[in-house]
Design a protein around this motif. Structure first.
Motif: not given
Length: 389
Positions: A213-219
């Motif tokens: 979720s953090i990586g996709l929030a970066v996206a």
């Protein structure tokens, strides 16, 4: 006939249900605990819903300090103020608040500065105690102490939180608590890292290591900033279906292991290295590889992943000196909770920031161990648990 008003619980201990970590790595135990009244600069919160973050799993597994048992984990939530302690003026009973692991006292030089979100009055610690007096507000029914986690401990129907860790919000009628709670940690961290720490520019290339979720929030943050290309790297290509990744505008690259030849592929895809690399797993080896994939001269590598305590990463001094790259950490995405969480909430209400697609599961609080299983197996982004549904 007179109205039947519920007796006030202010100033009195409260008994409630909590999911207690009794043994590291073992299923949480749902039991009744006692939550003491708030002391000075504190508020007691009735948690409405809480979600599960990878950091909870990391510390749930730890057998050595800062892992400690018994403990009430959980740090991503939303709740209602039940009562406040002495010297609390900014909150009152009935206020809606989002607790955040990172303090924002609003008084020290760091909190007053635009350059930092790291409070110096109440420095961030992975402590088992309340931040000001080093004691606990939790006991079991035998009177034994139960430890806190990240100054929040949201896996309890009631918790006590220092006001420096609480952000008051006003919810619009269209905004649900099971979405707003996501701004308590992971989504704010990822979006903030793209906006504040990296300051992603339009037309640039972003590489994200770890598609949780953090990586996709970066996206999501990079998408809003106008990044031309967002490449997601994960060692588990089966974690999320291709359609879901397309929703986040992420081009998936599945690596069985990060070897030099595969790093060369990434550098070729980005024509010499990415403008911005984000490490969102918490592995020192991935931090090193993210730095290696960053463009010389101006590339930035941002570390968001929570590594095991005492972990070390290694970089060649020659590479650091001659490459001109930037390597930096980013706690809570560089955001200041009390001012930036309301801003993110408004962006969501204006349909500029996406939150809905991060919630893959919703469960009752009593199903918390199922939520752990879903996250560990890579089947969940964010699982929201309702305390009373």
């Amino acid at each position: 006939m007179g109205s039947h008003q519920k007796p006030s619980t202010a100033g009195k201990p409260i008994r409630c249900k909590a999911a207690v970590c009794r043994v590291a790595g073992a299923p949480l135990v749902m039991e009744e605990v006692t939550v003491a009244p708030p002391q000075a600069h504190e508020a007691r919160i009735r948690i409405v819903c809480t979600s599960l973050c990878q950091s909870d799993v990391t510390f749930w597994k730890l057998k050595d300090f800062p892992g400690i048992t018994p403990r009430i984990l959980g740090h991503e939530a939303i709740g209602i103020v039940e009562s406040v302690g002495a010297e609390v003026t900014e909150l009152t009973e009935g206020d809606t608040v989002i607790p955040v692991f990172l303090p924002d006292c609003g008084e020290c030089s760091d909190c007053l500065s635009k350059k930092s979100n790291l409070c110096s009055k109440l420095p961030f610690k992975v402590s088992p105690w309340m931040p000001r007096d080093g004691t606990s507000r939790f006991t079991d029914l035998d009177g034994n102490t139960i430890h806190h986690f990240l100054s929040v401990s949201s896996f309890s129907e009631y918790t006590v939180v220092d006001i420096a860790h609480l952000t008051k919000i006003d919810l619009d009628g269209d905004v649900q608590m099971n979405r707003a709670c996501l701004l308590s940690c992971g989504i704010s961290t990822g979006v903030g890292a793209a906006w504040r720490t990296a300051d992603v520019e339009e037309g640039t290339t972003v590489v994200i290591f770890g598609l949780g979720s953090i990586g996709l929030a970066v996206a999501e943050g990079a998408r809003i900033r106008g990044a031309a290309r967002i490449i997601g790297i994960d060692m588990k290509p089966e974690k999320f279906d291709v359609g879901q990744l397309e929703d986040f505008r992420v081009q998936m690259v599945a690596l069985s292991c990060l070897e030099c030849i595969e790093l060369q592929v990434i550098n070729e895809m980005t024509e010499g290295g990415a403008d911005y690399c984000f490490e969102c797993v918490g592995l020192p080896s991935l931090m090193e590889e993210a730095y290696a994939c960053c463009r010389k001269g101006w590339g930035k590598t941002i570390v968001l992943g929570v590594a095991r305590p005492m972990s070390e990463m290694k970089l060649e001094c020659f590479e650091v000196l001659h490459s001109g790259k930037i390597l930096t950490g980013s706690l809570f995405g560089g955001l200041k909770p009390k001012s930036d969480i309301p801003m993110l909430l408004k962006r969501y209400m204006d349909r500029d920031l996406e939150l809905d697609k991060f919630v893959t599961h919703e469960l009752d609080f009593k199903e918390i161990n199922t939520a752990f299983d879903l996250l560990i197996e890579g089947k969940s982004l964010r699982c929201v648990m309702w305390m009373d549904r």
